[in-house]
Design an enzyme around this catalytic site. Structure first.
Site, PDB file in Angstrom:
ATOM      1  N   THR A 283     -24.162  62.562  19.812  1.00 41.03           N
ATOM      2  CA  THR A 283     -23.285  63.818  19.470  1.00 41.03           C
ATOM      3  C   THR A 283     -23.313  64.374  20.821  1.00 41.03           C
ATOM      4  OG1 THR A 283     -23.517  63.915  17.271  1.00 41.03           O
ATOM      5  CG2 THR A 283     -22.774  65.890  18.359  1.00 41.03           C
TER       6      THR A 283
ATOM      7  N   GLU B 152     -34.586  68.506  13.031  1.00 47.11           N
ATOM      8  CA  GLU B 152     -32.957  68.377  13.044  1.00 47.11           C
ATOM      9  C   GLU B 152     -32.690  68.441  11.481  1.00 47.11           C
ATOM     10  OE1 GLU B 152     -29.825  65.174  14.573  1.00 47.11           O
ATOM     11  OE2 GLU B 152     -31.902  64.335  14.154  1.00 47.11           O
TER      12      GLU B 152
ATOM     13  N   ARG C 193      -4.686  86.233  -3.991  1.00 47.66           N
ATOM     14  CA  ARG C 193      -3.695  85.415  -4.476  1.00 47.66           C
ATOM     15  C   ARG C 193      -3.321  85.325  -6.163  1.00 47.66           C
ATOM     16  NH1 ARG C 193      -0.034  82.272  -6.263  1.00 47.66           N
ATOM     17  NH2 ARG C 193      -0.188  80.024  -5.823  1.00 47.66           N
TER      18      ARG C 193
ATOM     19  N   SER D 197     -28.462  59.969   2.518  1.00 48.24           N
ATOM     20  CA  SER D 197     -28.972  60.536   1.328  1.00 48.24           C
ATOM     21  C   SER D 197     -29.789  59.499   0.501  1.00 48.24           C
ATOM     22  CB  SER D 197     -27.873  61.204   0.330  1.00 48.24           C
ATOM     23  OG  SER D 197     -27.624  62.233   1.014  1.00 48.24           O
ATOM     24  N   GLU D 198     -29.244  58.140   0.507  1.00 50.56           N
ATOM     25  CA  GLU D 198     -29.869  57.201  -0.186  1.00 50.56           C
ATOM     26  C   GLU D 198     -31.286  56.887   0.550  1.00 50.56           C
ATOM     27  OE1 GLU D 198     -25.702  57.193  -0.924  1.00 50.56           O
ATOM     28  OE2 GLU D 198     -26.902  56.926   0.799  1.00 50.56           O
TER      29      GLU D 198
END
Length: 425
Positions: free
Chosen positions: A199, A284, A310, A408-409
């Site tokens: 990144t 991180e 709304r 996540s796994e």
């Protein structure tokens, strides 16, 4: 976040870092079993509360959500103006030691900065975050001459850095799939290979690269070294990857063809790079959890404003029970993510093991943020899907965080293993 919880005589079960799975930095900071007595206070100190309030006011005045939409729409062009605004505010000095021009602040302050930036910026808070992550490794492990040369420039916003670690064939199996190699030559090293999902690499002045320096090491976690590669460099090629979110903060493929790196650009010990990168990776994960908490701040803020104005069926939609339940769910998810993130940040700031806790915070925060942004779109209805509002931007940005920097796994695998269960991969 209030109250003090006293925790006394807590037994911490740990194991040596070198016995950890190849990708599971949750175990990076394990230490021999010990008993500790400590107090945990997750309320912000007065100084931290002032920092949070100051940043929120500054963001709403200088770095608005409308500006974030405009920067993102300018796809492929790095938001230099945003970087410069952060420089003017002194944010690049946060987390860096005072003796090298930094602000001397800790992980908790980093977390607060990250959360407040993310409330308006969403994933574009990586403009600040990526260099901050890299700076941690430089501050901890670089040679003194490099610290004195680079850290003041990082703190002043004069240079940017990016992490180039993941490889096309590796993904979560970072070490097992690593094919990038560094060979010793006169005066330095020659690096060959390819990285992906780096990144901000195109706009970075330096890349923090992990390469295999000992192909015969007994374990994948050994025999790798961190290098700081200047950009541009002969043999270095960087290409942006079009993607779903964070579009003006490009993620890149990095090609290394016999790139020379001088000896003083080795970060830390040769062949020990994985273990020395782990504090950066844990940091991180804490910051990503903080980003997700910040995004949930924004989702609640935007959804409540919309619900109060709304109207449908002759009344504000905020009176509808189903939508009120959505708000309650988002608020509860945000609270869980906030407490776990603060806990992990506190552990790292106080020098305690935080690998498992940082991974837990990252999983909970990223998954809750995904649910929250999806409900945010549902609350706004068609306008939630429109690019003139921010809900769709939040959703696109946080979707990445369930994948990187670790899925996540795989995080769940590592968390379970930290409780003594056998490795499942």
């Amino acid at each position: 976040m209030t109250g003090v919880v006293a925790v006394a005589d807590v037994t911490v079960t740990t194991q040596a870092a070198e016995s950890m799975p190849r990708n599971a930095s949750a175990h990076a900071d394990r230490r021999p079993p010990r008993k500790i007595a400590r107090d945990m206070d997750f309320a912000y100190s007065p100084e931290q509360a002032d920092l949070s309030a100051h940043l929120r006011n500054w963001m709403d005045a200088k770095v608005t959500k409308a500006q974030a939409r405009a920067w993102e729409a300018d796809e492929g062009n790095y938001p230099v103006r945003l970087w410069n605004l952060m420089t003017e505010q002194g944010l690049h000095a946060v987390g860096l030691p005072e003796e090298y021009g930094g602000a001397g602040s800790g992980v908790m302050d980093q977390m607060i900065v990250c959360r407040e930036l993310s409330r308006n910026l969403g994933g574009l808070s990586f403009v600040w975050g990526v260099s901050s992550f890299c700076a941690k490794s430089v501050a901890l492990y670089a040679q003194e001459v490099m610290k004195r040369e680079l850290l003041p420039r990082l703190a002043a916003g004069e240079i940017r850095m990016s992490i180039a670690v993941t490889e096309p064939g590796g993904g979560t199996d970072l070490l097992g799939g690593m094919r990038t190699t560094a060979s010793k030559v006169d005066g330095g090293w020659r690096i060959n290979g390819q990285k992906i999902w780096s990144t901000g690499a195109k706009a970075a002045d330096y890349l923090l690269v992990l390469a295999r320096t000992d192909p015969h090491a007994s374990k994948p976690s050994r025999g790798v070294t961190m290098f700081l590669i200047p950009n541009p460099a002969a043999g270095l090629q960087i290409e942006a990857i079009p993607k779903l979110g964070m579009r003006s903060m490009s993620s890149c493929s990095v090609f290394l063809d016999d790139v020379f790196v001088a000896e003083d650009h080795v970060i830390g010990e040769v062949n020990r790079g994985w273990y020395q990168m782990l504090p950066t990776l844990n940091n991180e994960r804490i910051m990503i959890a903080a980003m997700c908490a910040g995004v949930m701040d924004a989702v609640l803020e935007d959804a409540l404003e919309y619900m109060q104005h709304r109207e449908a069926f002759g009344r504000p939609i905020g009176q509808f029970q189903a939508l009120q339940h959505y708000i309650a769910d988002i608020a509860m998810w945000r609270q869980q993510a906030s407490l776990m993130t603060n806990h992990a940040a506190w552990l790292q700031e106080t020098g305690q093991p935080c690998g498992t806790e940082s991974m837990m915070a990252k999983v909970v925060a990223t998954e809750h943020a995904g649910h929250a942004t999806d409900l945010g779109i549902q609350i706004l209805g068609g306008m939630g899907y429109a690019q003139e509002t921010d809900m769709q931007r939040y959703w696109r940005d946080v979707r990445l965080f369930r994948i990187g920097p670790i899925t996540s796994e795989m995080s769940r695998n590592s968390i379970a293993e930290s409780f003594g269960l056998p490795r499942s991969f």
